[in-house]
Design a protein around this motif. Structure first.
Motif, PDB file in Angstrom:
ATOM      1  N   PHE A 159       0.732  -9.377  17.631  1.00 24.96           N
ATOM      2  CA  PHE A 159       0.215 -10.097  18.796  1.00 24.96           C
ATOM      3  C   PHE A 159      -1.306 -10.203  18.738  1.00 24.96           C
ATOM      4  O   PHE A 159      -1.890 -11.081  19.366  1.00 24.96           O
ATOM      5  N   ALA A 160      -1.946  -9.291  18.045  1.00 27.52           N
ATOM      6  CA  ALA A 160      -3.406  -9.339  17.921  1.00 27.52           C
ATOM      7  C   ALA A 160      -3.821 -10.189  16.726  1.00 27.52           C
ATOM      8  O   ALA A 160      -4.840 -10.883  16.768  1.00 27.52           O
ATOM      9  N   VAL A 161      -3.022 -10.144  15.660  1.00 24.87           N
ATOM     10  CA  VAL A 161      -3.412 -10.871  14.441  1.00 24.87           C
ATOM     11  C   VAL A 161      -3.361 -12.382  14.661  1.00 24.87           C
ATOM     12  O   VAL A 161      -4.289 -13.097  14.296  1.00 24.87           O
ATOM     13  N   LEU A 162      -2.274 -12.847  15.313  1.00 27.08           N
ATOM     14  CA  LEU A 162      -2.066 -14.293  15.381  1.00 27.08           C
ATOM     15  C   LEU A 162      -3.144 -15.061  16.155  1.00 27.08           C
ATOM     16  O   LEU A 162      -3.658 -16.051  15.646  1.00 27.08           O
ATOM     17  N   PRO A 163      -3.524 -14.629  17.384  1.00 25.59           N
ATOM     18  CA  PRO A 163      -4.590 -15.395  18.058  1.00 25.59           C
ATOM     19  C   PRO A 163      -5.918 -15.342  17.307  1.00 25.59           C
ATOM     20  O   PRO A 163      -6.653 -16.335  17.284  1.00 25.59           O
ATOM     21  N   LEU A 164      -6.195 -14.204  16.661  1.00 23.54           N
ATOM     22  CA  LEU A 164      -7.446 -14.104  15.893  1.00 23.54           C
ATOM     23  C   LEU A 164      -7.410 -15.030  14.683  1.00 23.54           C
ATOM     24  O   LEU A 164      -8.396 -15.706  14.364  1.00 23.54           O
ATOM     25  N   TYR A 165      -6.256 -15.052  14.024  1.00 27.40           N
ATOM     26  CA  TYR A 165      -6.085 -15.931  12.858  1.00 27.40           C
ATOM     27  C   TYR A 165      -6.300 -17.392  13.268  1.00 27.40           C
ATOM     28  O   TYR A 165      -7.023 -18.139  12.603  1.00 27.40           O
ATOM     29  N   ALA A 166      -5.688 -17.776  14.403  1.00 25.46           N
ATOM     30  CA  ALA A 166      -5.828 -19.158  14.878  1.00 25.46           C
ATOM     31  C   ALA A 166      -7.295 -19.482  15.145  1.00 25.46           C
ATOM     32  O   ALA A 166      -7.784 -20.561  14.796  1.00 25.46           O
ATOM     33  N   THR A 167      -8.009 -18.536  15.754  1.00 26.11           N
ATOM     34  CA  THR A 167      -9.425 -18.762  16.065  1.00 26.11           C
ATOM     35  C   THR A 167     -10.251 -18.888  14.788  1.00 26.11           C
ATOM     36  O   THR A 167     -11.075 -19.793  14.652  1.00 26.11           O
ATOM     37  N   LEU A 168     -10.019 -17.972  13.856  1.00 25.94           N
ATOM     38  CA  LEU A 168     -10.830 -17.963  12.632  1.00 25.94           C
ATOM     39  C   LEU A 168     -10.521 -19.179  11.768  1.00 25.94           C
ATOM     40  O   LEU A 168     -11.381 -19.679  11.040  1.00 25.94           O
ATOM     41  N   LEU A 169      -9.281 -19.667  11.852  1.00 29.33           N
ATOM     42  CA  LEU A 169      -8.893 -20.841  11.069  1.00 29.33           C
ATOM     43  C   LEU A 169      -9.637 -22.079  11.561  1.00 29.33           C
ATOM     44  O   LEU A 169     -10.016 -22.945  10.781  1.00 29.33           O
ATOM     45  N   ARG A 170      -9.834 -22.149  12.887  1.00 29.49           N
ATOM     46  CA  ARG A 170     -10.521 -23.302  13.482  1.00 29.49           C
ATOM     47  C   ARG A 170     -12.026 -23.246  13.259  1.00 29.49           C
ATOM     48  O   ARG A 170     -12.705 -24.248  13.418  1.00 29.49           O
TER      49      ARG A 170
END
Lengths: 350, 272
Positions: free
Chosen positions: B158-169
């Motif tokens: 749950f912590a990895v996915l929103p961070l991944y989405a942010t860093l990808l953008r």
């Protein structure tokens, strides 16, 4: 020589972005790298900035090989295509970013930033965030952010590309004035030939990763070295022919004979560039023996400053002919006579 | 008309149940099924809650555990998300799948596996004893570290996915621009990457914190028996004491406490 690029090649997967390209740029020069998409012009800029490393060849800044030198240690500053302004920082902090990395005292930073913002009339915007600025203002912040460190070399990636047409010309002139005022060397990537001709001291034309020609704008336009340069700048017609014993270049596809100012030996095959605006179009008349052709008017496009006519010649080739707006253009489908002076024939090397 | 559907849904499945809980919380207990009297107003549950410090302590302990879990998840998730976002594009789907893979196994099964690993006769102690590193089994299970281990294991994706989405953008050009202006790799991370990823990091933190605050299963299976959390207290009030008003009051209060972080999360989500 401030910058010397010696035979650099760069490959991305299967595509050869740069193919043994060499270019030398003197201090204080404004050089435009002109080419279509995929010509390697942006790759060359990123190579000079240090974001890419060449597979072969060298990049020398003030005689020093830049191999292994990271972007932060190079004396160049880049203006990015989409400006790459830091969205979480104010205009002031964006411009101050580079100075703070140098460890400059806070007061000096403030003074330099204010001075730099004043240079482009953005003092009042210091507290704004990038998203609160117009496109033109953002472009000037990006420019000033690069210039405030007083770099000897400024790299600009399509700096006017994101601006609308009305703003582009004025901003281009501003860019030129800033370059003169700072005395910095500018290398600008552009795909817009008018922009390159208007702003640069020298224009380097790139095609498929190679440097085709590098010359001052007027020389480039009037003496294009190759078919590609002739076509890319101003959309010149290219006529292929063979020198005859009569001292004329006989062009079979165009169905005409050209008198050249410096004719080569008989039997030589030669390509000649002919600018659309140098050709005079008449509805009727007697066909001269040289530098003239007859054809049928196939298409007319109104361009504001004139008409761009397409004329199908007897030999099968089509020529682009520019007619000033104050002249009458005959209706399409009518036979026309084309004529041009011998000086308009520009022999091409390749 | 279409806009009425989500509001109708929220009304039926969030607002009405909450009001029911509140109504039960302020009813008197009674013998029978259900064990409370509709419509007989009583402050009994409220009085229990305020007089017995056990419940306040359980609340505070839960928030502390949730905070620690969220902080640990964030610390682990940031480098993971960064590595994911910076991996070659063709590897990324497989790597994201690897992060989500634990979800393919039942949650209870995963926690039971930790019990098997950590208990006195478990695998870890077996190995330690076998190697002669310890004389007698290390008491690992039913401790705060074991509980946090299970919590982090359960909530890390749950912590990895929103961070991944942010860093990808995140526009890599910004980092290049910072490097071009003379920033070292660490300074680029500190002044550009980190601040721009902050909303994603806050979202990651809250996405772990909110469910972790009410977590019941993990502390129950792995945690120390003496230090009760609010989830355990709620369960006890409901199933052991059959004190529905108290259980309902605890549930409503937990929701009320979490409204603030939920609102924070929503504000982050709605940022331009």
């Amino acid at each position: 020589m401030l910058l010397a690029i010696e035979g650099v090649s760069k490959r991305f997967g299967a595509t050869l972005a740069l193919d043994g390209l060499s270019l030398a740029v003197a201090g204080g020069e404004f050089v435009a790298l002109l080419g279509g998409s995929g010509s390697g012009k942006s790759t060359l800029l990123r190579l000079i900035a240090g974001f890419e490393a060449p597979d072969a060849g060298r990049v020398l800044l003030r005689g020093q090989d830049q191999a292994g030198v990271p972007p932060q240690a190079r004396p160049s500053a880049m203006v990015f295509q989409n400006y790459a302004l830091f969205p979480h920082l104010s205009v002031f902090d964006n411009v101050a970013y580079g100075l703070r990395r140098e460890g400059l005292p806070q007061l000096d930073v403030a003074a330099r930033v204010q001075q730099a913002l004043a240079l482009v009339g953005l003092e009042a915007m210091a507290g704004r965030r990038p998203h609160q600025l117009s496109g033109g203002q953002r472009q000037r912040v990006a420019l000033v952010r690069a210039l405030v460190k007083r770099p000897p070399l400024v790299l600009l990636d399509e700096p006017l590309g994101a601006l609308d047409a009305a703003l582009r010309e004025a901003t281009g002139q501003e860019l030129r004035a800033l370059q003169r005022a700072t005395g910095a060397t500018f290398i600008m990537v552009t795909h817009d030939q008018a922009e390159a001709l208007a702003l640069a001291d020298r224009v380097a034309v790139l095609e498929a990763g190679r440097l085709v020609q590098c010359a001052p704008p007027r020389e480039l336009y009037e003496r294009p070295a190759t078919r590609f340069v002739a076509g890319f700048l101003g959309g010149a017609n290219v006529l292929d022919g063979v020198m005859g014993a009569d001292g004329l270049l006989h062009c079979a596809a165009a169905g005409c004979a050209l008198r050249l100012e410096a004719p080569p030996a008989p039997g030589t095959a030669l390509a000649v560039a002919l600018r659309p605006e140098r050709i005079a179009l008449a509805a009727e008349g007697e066909l001269p023996a040289e530098n003239a052709a007859t054809g049928v008017l196939r298409g007319v496009v109104y361009q504001g400053a004139g008409w761009l006519c397409t004329v199908a010649l007897a030999g099968g080739q089509s020529l682009r002919v520019q007619v000033p707006a104050d002249r009458a253009v005959p209706p399409e489908g009518v036979p026309v006579l084309l004529q041009w002076p011998a000086a308009a024939n520009i022999p091409l090397a390749g | 008309m279409l806009r009425a559907i989500p509001f109708g849904w929220l009304l039926a499945f969030v607002a009405v149940p909450c009001l029911l809980l509140l109504a039960i919380a302020f009813s008197a207990t009674a013998e029978g099924v259900p064990p409370f009297a509709w419509g007989r107003f009583s402050l009994e549950a409220w009085a229990t809650l305020t007089e017995d410090s056990f419940y306040l302590e359980a609340f505070l302990r839960s928030l502390r555990v949730a905070f620690t879990t969220a902080a640990l998840c964030l610390a682990l998730a940031f480098p993971m998300a960064l590595a994911l976002a910076r991996a070659p594009a063709r590897w990324q789907p497989a790597l994201v799948l690897a992060v989500l893979l634990p979800f393919w196994t039942g949650f209870l099964l995963r926690m039971a596996a930790w019990v098997g690993l950590l208990r006195d006769q478990g695998w870890l102690n077996g190995v330690l004893l076998g190697l002669g590193l310890v004389e007698e089994p290390l008491p690992m299970l039913y401790s705060t570290p074991a509980m946090l281990l299970g919590m982090v294991h359960a909530y890390l994706p749950f912590a990895v996915l929103p961070l991944y989405a942010t860093l990808l953008r995140l526009d890599r050009g910004l980092e290049e621009a910072a490097a071009d202006l003379g920033a070292s790799a660490f300074t680029v991370f500190r002044t550009i990457t980190l601040p721009l990823a902050a909303p994603g990091a806050a979202a990651a933190f809250l996405l772990v914190f909110i469910p972790a605050a009410g977590e019941y299963v993990v502390p129950e299976m792995l945690g120390p028996p003496e230090a009760q959390l609010v989830g355990r207290a709620l369960w006890g009030a409901f199933f052991q004491d059959r004190d529905w008003p108290l259980a309902c009051l605890l549930a409503v209060l937990l929701l009320a406490v979490l409204v603030l972080p939920i609102r924070l999360f929503q504000r982050l989500e709605n940022r331009p």
